[in-house]
Write a protein that holds these residues in place. Structure first.
Motif, PDB file in Angstrom:
ATOM      1  N   ARG A   1       0.831  -1.213   0.000  1.00 41.25           N
ATOM      2  CA  ARG A   1       0.000   0.000   0.000  1.00 41.25           C
ATOM      3  C   ARG A   1       0.864   1.262   0.000  1.00 41.25           C
TER       4      ARG A   1
ATOM      5  N   ALA B   1       2.111   1.688  -3.514  1.00 36.95           N
ATOM      6  CA  ALA B   1       1.027   2.093  -4.415  1.00 36.95           C
ATOM      7  C   ALA B   1       0.530   3.507  -4.118  1.00 36.95           C
ATOM      8  N   GLY B   2       0.961   4.065  -2.998  1.00 34.73           N
ATOM      9  CA  GLY B   2       0.513   5.407  -2.623  1.00 34.73           C
ATOM     10  C   GLY B   2      -0.883   5.448  -2.046  1.00 34.73           C
ATOM     11  N   THR B   3      -1.390   4.304  -1.582  1.00 31.33           N
ATOM     12  CA  THR B   3      -2.751   4.246  -1.049  1.00 31.33           C
ATOM     13  C   THR B   3      -2.805   4.129   0.475  1.00 31.33           C
TER      14      THR B   3
ATOM     15  N   GLN C   1      -2.860   5.031   4.285  1.00 32.20           N
ATOM     16  CA  GLN C   1      -3.282   6.176   5.097  1.00 32.20           C
ATOM     17  C   GLN C   1      -2.881   5.923   6.549  1.00 32.20           C
TER      18      GLN C   1
ATOM     19  N   ASP D   1     -10.598   8.473   4.261  1.00 26.73           N
ATOM     20  CA  ASP D   1     -11.339   7.966   3.107  1.00 26.73           C
ATOM     21  C   ASP D   1     -11.415   6.441   3.232  1.00 26.73           C
TER      22      ASP D   1
END
Length: 185
Positions: A57, A60-62, A64, A135
């Motif tokens: 993650r 992938a830059g996802t 948080q 998000d």
């Protein structure tokens, strides 16, 4: 999830269940059906491993860094699931109709795991995001609505088993090492 929210308290194999989410209610129903057939139940917390971890993650830059005070999760590396099941199969005297917790030894806050992974990769730590502003899918929000620490003490004794990766630190470092070996060949 079958234990429901325990306010961060420890849950053991004999802790009464209190499922609240639709997914946990279905799991509890399936457990009752299998237990009715004499099967043992293996409860698994957050599963991670190669190609399925916070390392991916981050890349992938996802990822948080969701901040919810007091929130912790228990985890297990896929290799430890396999070794725990193998230990159960190889017991001299099988234990039937029991509950086992295959998990590591250290429940941890999600941001601690994320920041450790970022440090391993040598990338910047993601900025904290308050839970209320994160998000998240409805299912992920339900996941964050429960907080418990899952104990594996009785499982380790009964199965004569211990996780190879007792915390996320050893598990994530092993994933990174295995990736380096794959890409070096």
């Amino acid at each position: 999830g079958v234990y429901g929210d325990q306010g961060g308290a420890w849950v053991y194999e004999d802790t009464p269940i209190h499922p609240t989410s639709p997914e946990a209610v279905r799991r509890a129903m399936a457990e009752r059906q299998w237990a009715g057939q004499g099967a043992s139940i293996f409860r698994l917390p957050g599963i991670y491993g190669p190609m399925r971890s916070v390392l991916d993650r981050l890349r992938a830059g996802t990822a948080q860094a969701i901040m919810k005070p007091g929130q912790v999760f228990s985890r297990i590396h896929v290799d430890d699931i396999a070794s725990g099941l193998e230990a159960a199969i190889l017991l001299e005297k099988p234990i039937k109709n029991r509950v086992f917790h295959l998990c590591d030894d250290e429940p941890a806050a999600p941001q601690d795991v994320l920041w450790y992974a970022a440090d391993l990769l040598g990338v910047p730590r993601p900025e904290p995001v308050p839970f209320e502003q994160a998000d998240l899918s409805p299912m992920a929000r339900r996941f964050y609505s429960e907080c418990k620490r899952v104990s594996n003490v009785h499982t380790k004794q009964d199965l004569e088993w211990a996780p190879t990766y007792p915390t996320y630190r050893e598990g994530l470092a092993a994933i990174l090492r295995s990736e380096a070996v794959q890409f070096d060949t």
